[in-house]
Design an enzyme around this catalytic site. Structure first.
Site, PDB file in Angstrom:
ATOM      1  N   GLU A 183     -20.180 -33.017  14.394  1.00 61.67           N
ATOM      2  CA  GLU A 183     -19.192 -33.836  13.684  1.00 61.67           C
ATOM      3  C   GLU A 183     -18.213 -34.555  14.620  1.00 61.67           C
ATOM      4  O   GLU A 183     -16.985 -34.407  14.515  1.00 61.67           O
ATOM      5  CB  GLU A 183     -18.450 -32.981  12.656  1.00 61.67           C
ATOM      6  N   GLU A 302     -26.074 -29.460   7.976  1.00 62.85           N
ATOM      7  CA  GLU A 302     -25.157 -28.613   7.216  1.00 62.85           C
ATOM      8  C   GLU A 302     -25.054 -29.175   5.802  1.00 62.85           C
ATOM      9  O   GLU A 302     -24.906 -30.383   5.633  1.00 62.85           O
ATOM     10  CB  GLU A 302     -23.739 -28.599   7.809  1.00 62.85           C
TER      11      GLU A 302
END
Length: 527
Positions: A183, A302
């Site tokens: 991220e 995820e």
């Protein structure tokens, strides 16, 4: 609510059921604990994921990156007024040797392979002594800054992969995907969310990896949702323009709004599923706009409902039903996907206070299955002997198996359907009009498989004893029921119901009687 489903075997429905491709975990160092291993063992026995992905490969608790200073002939601490002054002197004057310590990495990977699960390697975070700044994330302080020396970073990555191939074999390790960072579009995970710095990290890292072996599969950018136009399109454009290797594309997927914080917990509103799935469709559209990348694997590395590890919804039947529809449709856009996470041994916001604390996991403390655990188990069971998907909509999916049986899953996301009960009337073709069939159902709903309710009713004890854990495990099992259909004619017609936030797995299989001589199940024992 009545719901009729009539199946036509001529219909072949696209259904990429890759439910067991990968599962998430906390930081890698947690794999050294017994509770972690116990939970993963249960998950692997029941579901059996192929890969496992988590943070912290290069964090200091794994101990991979080491620096050794040769202090021979130099001043000693007694010559300085403080250890800080002495340490600075040593760093500036002592010859430095870089070392790598793979002791803990070997222990973790050995335990993974023992359970027949393989790493999906996420490269991060930054070792403290290699970091360019002090920015950290989480309770365990993962450093989120670029390396102060990229050459040192690349050599560490190369040494790690070389060691893994030497220990586990080249052919084995080359099957482990490698994702560069986590991220980076969020400043909390990558300093200043600097996109140009991430491009540099990816470009240098993938080049270093390919020098070890060009067959490694490397990808990114592992961004969270909401950043596709800038980050996904930008990353793909950068890789294309600069001819940078890219073997897969990755992204994360969470489906709740900003939470309201109350005490230790966060309470978000769930997003509409049509909207959340549209975001994946839009991302897929961006990828497919690049002819060079449209056929590459796209991994959701995820996904869950809430993105915070202290959200009670994760422990609920609502979560199980919501994830059921997600699993039925996410494969339309993604090659593989990884639920975050398999268990509740997790410390991003500190050590949990209670056995049910809204953790991401499929299992809570004591390896107690949450309702969502069974959603994954049911979808995995659909894959066994699967021939083809013959029906799928927003509330149900049905497959026909190679042996002529049927399997399916029905669910009721009550916040969307506004119904506390959906009554499904199913009609499936029968190839043997005189046959005897068994309808087997496994039901998970708020009444029959809800350990969270039992824990709540018992007083929400923060410290369960062994008897309480066993009680909660018993309460966390699906309700199994069966009925017989005989002389069904040209169609197998039956009903099943999904109550509030229910998930119901069903099998319809031929069940010819092979009764022993004299045995009568229906014998009347009354006078």
């Amino acid at each position: 609510m009545n719901y009729s489903v009539k199946v036509d075997l001529k219909n072949k429905i696209k259904f990429n059921n890759n439910v067991d491709y990968c599962v998430g975990t906390g930081r890698m160092g947690l794999a050294l604990t017994k509770e972690y291993f116990d939970q993963l063992k249960v998950v692997q026995q029941q579901i059996g994921f192929k890969h496992i992905r988590g943070h912290g490969l290069f964090c200091d608790d794994m101990g991979i990156y080491q620096e050794y200073y040769d202090k021979t002939g130099l001043k000693t601490p007694k010559d300085f007024s403080s250890y800080e002054e002495y340490n600075k002197y040593i760093e500036e004057n002592a010859p430095k040797t870089v070392e790598y310590n793979f002791t803990y990495l070997d222990r973790v990977v050995d335990s993974y392979l023992e359970l027949n699960i393989r790493p999906f390697l996420e490269l991060g975070f930054m070792p403290y002594k290699m970091a360019s700044d002090t920015n950290t994330v989480f309770y365990w302080k993962g450093n989120t800054t670029p390396p102060k020396n990229y050459d040192s970073w690349c050599k560490m990555v190369q040494a790690t992969l070389t060691h893994l191939m030497q220990r586990y074999g080249k052919d084995e390790v080359l099957t482990w995907p490698i994702e560069v960072w986590n991220e980076p579009n969020l400043s909390g995970f990558w300093k200043d969310a600097n996109i140009d710095e991430y491009y540099k990290l990816y470009e240098l890292t993938v080049a270093a990896i390919k020098k070890v072996n060009s067959s490694f599969k490397v990808g990114g950018p592992a961004i969270c949702g909401g950043a596709d136009e800038k980050w996904m399109k930008g990353f793909l454009t950068y890789c294309y323009n600069n001819k940078i290797p890219l073997d897969f594309i990755s992204r994360h997927h969470y489906t709740t709004e900003l939470p309201e914080d109350i005490g230790h917990y966060g309470y978000p509103k769930m997003m509409d599923l049509d909207y959340t799935l549209q975001t994946l469709k839009d991302c897929r559209r961006i990828i497919d706009s690049f002819a060079e990348f449209k056929d590459l694997p796209f991994y959701i590395t995820e996904f869950n409902t809430s993105y915070i590890p202290n959200c009670p919804v994760h422990d609920t039947n609502l979560n199980a039903a919501y994830i059921a529809r997600t699993l039925a449709e996410i494969g339309d856009y993604a090659t593989g996907y990884s639920y975050w996470t398999f268990g509740d041994v997790f410390e991003e916001r500190g050590i949990p206070f209670t056995p049910f604390y809204g953790g991401f996991g499929l299992l809570s403390e004591g390896s107690i299955p949450k309702p969502t655990f069974w959603t994954f188990k049911f979808f995995k069971d659909l894959k066994e002997n699967e021939e083809s998907c013959i029906y799928r909509d927003k509330n149900i999916v049905i497959v026909k198996t190679k042996d002529g049986s049927y399997k399916g899953i029905a669910w009721n996301i009550t916040i969307e359907t506004k119904e506390d009960l959906i009554q499904f009337a199913l009609s499936l073709p029968s190839e043997n009009k005189d046959s005897r069939w068994c309808v087997l159902t496994k039901t998970v709903d708020e009444e029959c498989c809800n350990p969270l309710k039992i824990w709540h009713d018992l007083g929400e004890n923060a410290h369960l004893n062994s008897a309480q854990k066993e009680l909660l495990k018993a309460s966390a099992q699906p309700l199994i029921q069966s009925k017989v259909l005989e002389n069904v004619g040209s169609s197998i017609d039956f009903e099943l119901s999904a109550k509030k936030n229910g998930v119901v797995y069903f099998e319809i299989t031929p069940a010819p009687l092979t009764t022993d001589n004299g045995y009568d199940y229906n014998f009347n024992y009354g006078k």
